[in-house]
Design a protein around this motif. Structure first.
Motif, short mmCIF file in Angstrom:
data_model
loop_
_atom_site.label_atom_id
_atom_site.label_comp_id
_atom_site.label_asym_id
_atom_site.label_seq_id
_atom_site.Cartn_x
_atom_site.Cartn_y
_atom_site.Cartn_z
N LEU A 160 0.82 -1.20 0.00
CA LEU A 160 0.00 0.00 0.00
C LEU A 160 0.86 1.26 0.00
CD1 LEU A 160 -2.88 1.17 0.21
CD2 LEU A 160 -2.69 0.97 2.70
N GLY A 161 2.08 1.15 0.56
CA GLY A 161 2.99 2.30 0.57
C GLY A 161 3.34 2.80 -0.81
N LEU A 162 3.27 1.93 -1.83
CA LEU A 162 3.60 2.36 -3.19
C LEU A 162 2.54 3.28 -3.79
CD1 LEU A 162 5.14 -0.85 -4.82
CD2 LEU A 162 6.29 1.33 -4.35
N LYS A 163 1.39 3.40 -3.14
CA LYS A 163 0.37 4.35 -3.61
C LYS A 163 0.68 5.77 -3.16
CE LYS A 163 -3.68 1.27 -3.72
NZ LYS A 163 -4.11 1.58 -5.09
N LEU A 164 1.58 5.89 -2.18
CA LEU A 164 1.81 7.18 -1.53
C LEU A 164 3.07 7.85 -2.02
CD1 LEU A 164 0.98 6.08 2.10
CD2 LEU A 164 -0.15 7.96 0.94
N SER A 165 2.95 9.06 -2.50
CA SER A 165 4.10 9.89 -2.82
C SER A 165 4.08 11.12 -1.93
CB SER A 165 4.07 10.32 -4.29
OG SER A 165 5.03 11.32 -4.54
N LEU B 296 8.93 5.81 0.49
CA LEU B 296 10.15 6.48 0.05
C LEU B 296 10.53 6.06 -1.38
CD1 LEU B 296 12.27 6.31 3.33
CD2 LEU B 296 10.99 8.26 2.40
N VAL B 297 10.32 4.79 -1.69
CA VAL B 297 10.59 4.31 -3.06
C VAL B 297 9.71 5.06 -4.04
CG1 VAL B 297 10.32 2.35 -4.62
CG2 VAL B 297 11.46 2.04 -2.42
N ARG B 298 8.42 5.17 -3.74
CA ARG B 298 7.50 5.84 -4.65
C ARG B 298 7.85 7.32 -4.80
NH1 ARG B 298 2.21 5.52 -6.78
NH2 ARG B 298 2.25 7.11 -8.40
N THR B 299 8.38 7.92 -3.72
CA THR B 299 8.68 9.34 -3.75
C THR B 299 9.96 9.64 -4.52
OG1 THR B 299 7.61 9.61 -1.59
CG2 THR B 299 9.10 11.37 -2.31
N PHE B 300 10.98 8.81 -4.36
CA PHE B 300 12.31 9.16 -4.87
C PHE B 300 12.79 8.29 -6.02
CE2 PHE B 300 12.33 10.55 -0.38
CZ PHE B 300 12.55 11.91 -0.58
N VAL B 301 12.05 7.26 -6.38
CA VAL B 301 12.47 6.36 -7.46
C VAL B 301 11.42 6.41 -8.57
CG1 VAL B 301 13.02 3.98 -8.10
CG2 VAL B 301 13.68 4.85 -5.84
N ALA B 302 11.87 6.45 -9.79
CA ALA B 302 10.97 6.45 -10.94
C ALA B 302 10.50 5.02 -11.20
CB ALA B 302 11.66 7.03 -12.17
N VAL B 303 9.47 4.60 -10.48
CA VAL B 303 8.97 3.23 -10.61
C VAL B 303 8.17 3.12 -11.91
CG1 VAL B 303 7.60 1.42 -9.52
CG2 VAL B 303 8.81 3.08 -8.09
N PRO B 304 8.47 2.14 -12.76
CA PRO B 304 7.72 2.00 -14.03
C PRO B 304 6.23 1.81 -13.78
CG PRO B 304 9.68 0.61 -14.01
CD PRO B 304 9.53 1.13 -12.63
N ASP B 305 5.43 2.34 -14.68
CA ASP B 305 3.98 2.22 -14.53
C ASP B 305 3.53 0.77 -14.45
OD1 ASP B 305 3.72 4.94 -14.53
OD2 ASP B 305 3.16 5.09 -16.67
N ALA B 306 4.16 -0.09 -15.24
CA ALA B 306 3.79 -1.51 -15.23
C ALA B 306 4.01 -2.13 -13.85
CB ALA B 306 4.59 -2.28 -16.28
N ALA B 307 5.11 -1.74 -13.21
CA ALA B 307 5.40 -2.26 -11.86
C ALA B 307 4.37 -1.75 -10.86
CB ALA B 307 6.80 -1.86 -11.42
N LEU B 308 3.95 -0.49 -10.99
CA LEU B 308 2.94 0.07 -10.09
C LEU B 308 1.60 -0.63 -10.27
CD1 LEU B 308 3.71 3.89 -10.31
CD2 LEU B 308 4.20 2.35 -8.40
#
Length: 333
Positions: free
Chosen positions: A81-86, A265-277
């Motif tokens: 769920l943390g990956l939803k948060l920037s 922190l990953v979602r905020t500072f790393v360019a996570v690919p859309d497919a991964a999200l």
């Protein structure tokens, strides 16, 4: 000691049923998008648990897998769920928006906890009801229960109440939108600050359009971020209480809370690919659906009606309190 392979064998029937229910909830949500998927999963667990023949299986062969889902899969879902948060999106609310949202969570939590104590709710029920209504619904109840080692039966009333009130909000809040004199973005802010589960927020706010929905989701996820410090504080208090007790003490910061913060922190500072999200979102929803079905399957409505009037009074009062605090936050922000 049971071998790991044997433990997994015991868990598979319950996990299989939970996975099947999650898939069914997904299909129902596709057919009726206004009904949140996770609400469907919790409601399915509560409904099935009232059937005597099904209850035998839930308390028997399915129990090991459902217990694993309610505990371990829930924690894994909260981490994702943390990956939803920037933090960038949250900062976009401005200092007033962030401050009022945090204020709603803190005052709603303390007010509901005090109500629970005043009404004499047993054990950790006041803490769990406060977590569910103030932060993020049944997911917060499960997270707080895991951090404080609450018993399964202590989660039953809070889960049932937060599901009921969150579902009622989908119909009640839109009916109050225009009478309260809110524009679309204010309505979205009110929904995000006052409705419990993320899916219920989406279902409620979307009636006012995309602008309202965008604000509602950011405000809601700001509340979700409060899960980490609130659970950490509760775990720290529990650790102090357990100092003189036998057995290991709870961690100062539970591992799943640390994982949740790491994903933020990953979602905020790393360019996570859309497919991964997209993949992470699907996994997170599936894990939480399975976990919340398992939590719902522990609710016994007959016992709730006999002994749960105090919890119901606390839950309904808290629902009104949270909505009032959220409305005040909208006016201030």
């Amino acid at each position: 000691m049971t071998a790991p392979r044997d433990r997994w064998g015991e868990r598979m029937p319950g996990l299989g049923v939970a996975a099947a229910v999650a898939a069914g909830a997904w299909l129902v949500h596709l057919a009726v998008p206004a009904v949140p998927l996770l609400t469907i999963a919790v409601a399915a667990g509560i409904t099935v648990a009232q059937v005597p023949r099904a209850r035998e299986a839930l308390d028997g062969v399915l129990r090991p897998g459902l217990a694993f889902a309610a505990r371990t899969l829930l924690r894994a879902g909260i981490v994702l769920l943390g990956l939803k948060l920037s933090l960038v999106d949250i900062a976009g609310l401005g200092w007033a928006g962030v401050a009022t949202t945090v204020g709603v969570v803190v005052f709603a939590f303390l007010g509901t906890w005090a109500l629970g104590r005043a009404f004499g709710l047993p054990g950790r029920e006041p803490l769990l009801v406060a977590s569910g209504f103030a932060i993020c619904g049944a997911s917060a109840i499960g997270a707080m229960a895991a951090a404080t080692r609450a018993r399964d039966e202590e989660q039953a009333h809070p889960v049932a109440l937060v599901t009921l009130c969150g579902t009622l909000a989908i119909a009640v809040l839109p009916a109050l939108w225009h009478p309260l004199g809110l524009d679309a973005e204010q309505f979205g802010h009110w929904v995000g600050a006052g409705v419990h589960d993320v899916g219920q927020v989406v279902a409620t706010a979307q009636v006012a359009g995309s602008a309202a929905l965008a604000v509602a989701v950011v405000v809601k996820l700001t509340r979700v971020l409060m899960l980490a410090p609130m659970v950490a504080i509760a775990a720290s208090i529990e650790r102090r209480r357990a100092t003189d007790a036998a057995g290991p003490r709870p961690a100062i910061v539970p591992l799943f809370v640390a994982g949740f913060l790491a994903m933020v922190l990953v979602r905020t500072f790393v360019a996570v690919p859309d497919a991964a999200l997209v993949a992470a979102d699907g996994a997170q929803t599936t894990l939480l659906a399975m976990a919340l079905f398992a939590l719902g399957s522990g609710v016994r409505v007959a016992a709730l009606l006999r002994t749960g009037w105090r919890a119901a009074a606390v839950g309904l009062t808290s629902w009104v309190l949270v909505a009032a605090l959220a409305y005040g936050a909208v006016l201030v922000a």
